[in-house]
Scaffold this active site. Structure first.
Site, PDB file in Angstrom:
ATOM      1  N   GLU A  40      -6.627   5.076   7.799  1.00 48.52           N
ATOM      2  CA  GLU A  40      -6.357   6.485   7.486  1.00 48.52           C
ATOM      3  C   GLU A  40      -7.566   7.126   6.804  1.00 48.52           C
ATOM      4  OE1 GLU A  40      -2.632   5.789   5.488  1.00 48.52           O
ATOM      5  OE2 GLU A  40      -1.683   5.353   7.402  1.00 48.52           O
ATOM      6  N   HIS A  57      -9.447   1.690   4.853  1.00 45.44           N
ATOM      7  CA  HIS A  57      -8.164   1.810   5.550  1.00 45.44           C
ATOM      8  C   HIS A  57      -8.326   2.777   6.724  1.00 45.44           C
ATOM      9  CE1 HIS A  57      -4.034   2.817   6.479  1.00 45.44           C
ATOM     10  NE2 HIS A  57      -3.706   1.689   5.883  1.00 45.44           N
ATOM     11  N   GLU A 105      -5.446  -4.516  10.807  1.00 44.68           N
ATOM     12  CA  GLU A 105      -4.413  -3.511  10.986  1.00 44.68           C
ATOM     13  C   GLU A 105      -4.665  -2.718  12.268  1.00 44.68           C
ATOM     14  OE1 GLU A 105      -2.406  -2.474   7.032  1.00 44.68           O
ATOM     15  OE2 GLU A 105      -4.141  -1.189   7.221  1.00 44.68           O
ATOM     16  N   SER A 131       3.374  -1.955  10.315  1.00 44.36           N
ATOM     17  CA  SER A 131       4.827  -2.071  10.519  1.00 44.36           C
ATOM     18  C   SER A 131       5.362  -3.462  10.177  1.00 44.36           C
ATOM     19  CB  SER A 131       5.210  -1.664  11.949  1.00 44.36           C
ATOM     20  OG  SER A 131       4.859  -0.313  12.188  1.00 44.36           O
ATOM     21  N   GLY A 136       2.641   2.531  10.688  1.00 41.67           N
ATOM     22  CA  GLY A 136       3.611   3.608  10.489  1.00 41.67           C
ATOM     23  C   GLY A 136       4.345   4.013  11.751  1.00 41.67           C
ATOM     24  N   ASN A 159       0.869  -1.173   0.000  1.00 47.01           N
ATOM     25  CA  ASN A 159       0.000   0.000   0.000  1.00 47.01           C
ATOM     26  C   ASN A 159       0.906   1.222   0.000  1.00 47.01           C
ATOM     27  OD1 ASN A 159      -1.833   2.025   0.471  1.00 47.01           O
ATOM     28  ND2 ASN A 159      -2.294   1.424   2.587  1.00 47.01           N
ATOM     29  N   LYS A 212       0.128   4.274  -0.341  1.00 41.31           N
ATOM     30  CA  LYS A 212      -0.486   5.485   0.219  1.00 41.31           C
ATOM     31  C   LYS A 212      -0.202   6.671  -0.719  1.00 41.31           C
ATOM     32  CE  LYS A 212      -0.106   3.321   4.672  1.00 41.31           C
ATOM     33  NZ  LYS A 212       0.069   3.443   6.108  1.00 41.31           N
TER      34      LYS A 212
HETATM   35  P1  PGA Z   1       2.901   0.378   7.567  1.00 41.89           P
HETATM   36  O1  PGA Z   1       1.428   0.631   6.962  1.00 41.89           O
HETATM   37  O2  PGA Z   1       3.392  -0.930   7.033  1.00 41.89           O
HETATM   38  O3  PGA Z   1       3.725   1.548   7.084  1.00 41.89           O
HETATM   39  O4  PGA Z   1       2.762   0.369   9.052  1.00 41.89           O
HETATM   40  C1  PGA Z   1       0.539  -0.450   6.781  1.00 41.89           C
HETATM   41  C2  PGA Z   1      -0.784   0.052   6.268  1.00 41.89           C
HETATM   42  O5  PGA Z   1      -1.226   1.122   6.701  1.00 41.89           O
HETATM   43  O6  PGA Z   1      -1.426  -0.593   5.417  1.00 41.89           O
END
Ligand code: PGA
Length: 262
Positions: free
Chosen positions: A98, A96, A179, A225, A185, A9, A11
């Protein structure tokens, strides 16, 4: 036997040129990746055509990061299922954290978080739009740190899964990504045993809705992560069928190492 599904992903990262450069390098490395894995790259919508071109005749599937639940009309700025299909997209991330306005590492003014405002109900509408357009939904669920500390994790995730998938017409094709918001992140990974426990609970929630056969087909990813260092342990868990990878999917080397951890 479920096929592993590992999705990057990206983003809001990578211009079309950067996406094409990644695609060209990535394509050269695919011979080192087991055939038994579905490999997905979810790029920003604007980078999808260039990425598609760079990956022609490869086994990588294109993913989008969101879609609108109506197929066409006066919805300024939105991207629809038919548009994604026309670009050769196969998977679409839905809900997601976010987009739900829930950030693991808050970088924007908390007063503005609500503008993203995805809810369980809009997630369900988007799952229907994905199915209508023959796109495979990757439905994201997960709790914030405050919800975890308040002991709400299980109820919240069961409700997220239920609302997203109860009306699904082809639930067996869906992918669910667990998640935990606090692990996205932030560099903090969920303990492997706990990730497995929650993913098993998600599978049980799918079984409660649609029966065991469907529950055994649904792929459940862990996300938050994921790095080459923790992927092996995560992928050894019986109910974890892959990963949704953010930061570590931006570089070819780290993404390939994660794919090789299966
Ligand atoms: P990350 O993000 O691997 O940077 O923690 C995962 C995600 O939000 O899908």
């Amino acid at each position: 036997m479920r096929r592993f599904c590992i999705a990057g992903n990206w983003k809001m990262n990578k211009t079309p040129e950067e996406a094409a450069a990644f695609g060209a390098r990535f394509k050269d490395r695919l011979a080192d990746v087991a055939e038994a894995i579905d490999v997905v790259l979810a790029a920003p919508a604007l980078a999808l055509p260039a990425l598609r071109q760079s990956l022609l005749d490869s086994r990588v599937d294109l993913g989008a990061q969101d879609l609108f639940w109506v197929d066409q009309g006066a919805f300024t700025g939105e991207v629809s299922g038919p548009m994604l299909r026309a670009l050769g997209v196969k998977y679409v991330i839905i809900g997601h954290s976010e987009r739900r306005g829930r950030f693991g590492k808050l970088e924007i003014d908390p007063d503005h978080v609500g503008y993203f405002a995805e809810t369980d109900d809009t997630v369900a509408l988007k799952v229907a739009a994905a199915e209508r357009n023959s796109l495979i939904p990757i439905v994201c669920v997960g709790e914030t740190l405050a919800e975890r500390e308040a002991g709400k994790t299980d109820d919240l995730i069961q409700a997220q899964v239920r609302t997203a998938l109860e009306s699904a017409e082809r639930p067996e094709q869906a992918v669910v990504a667990y998640e935990p918001v606090w692990a996205i992140g932030t560099g903090k990974t969920c303990d492997t045993d706990e990730a497995q426990r929650v993913c098993a609970m998600i599978r049980q929630s799918v079984a409660d809705l649609h029966g065991d056969r469907v529950a055994q087909s649904v792929r459940i990813q862990y996300g938050g992560s994921v790095k080459p260092e923790n992927a092996v342990d995560l992928f050894a868990q019986p109910d974890i069928d892959g990963a949704l990878v953010g930061g570590a999917s931006l570089e070819v080397d780290s993404f390939v190492k994660i794919l090789q951890s299966v």
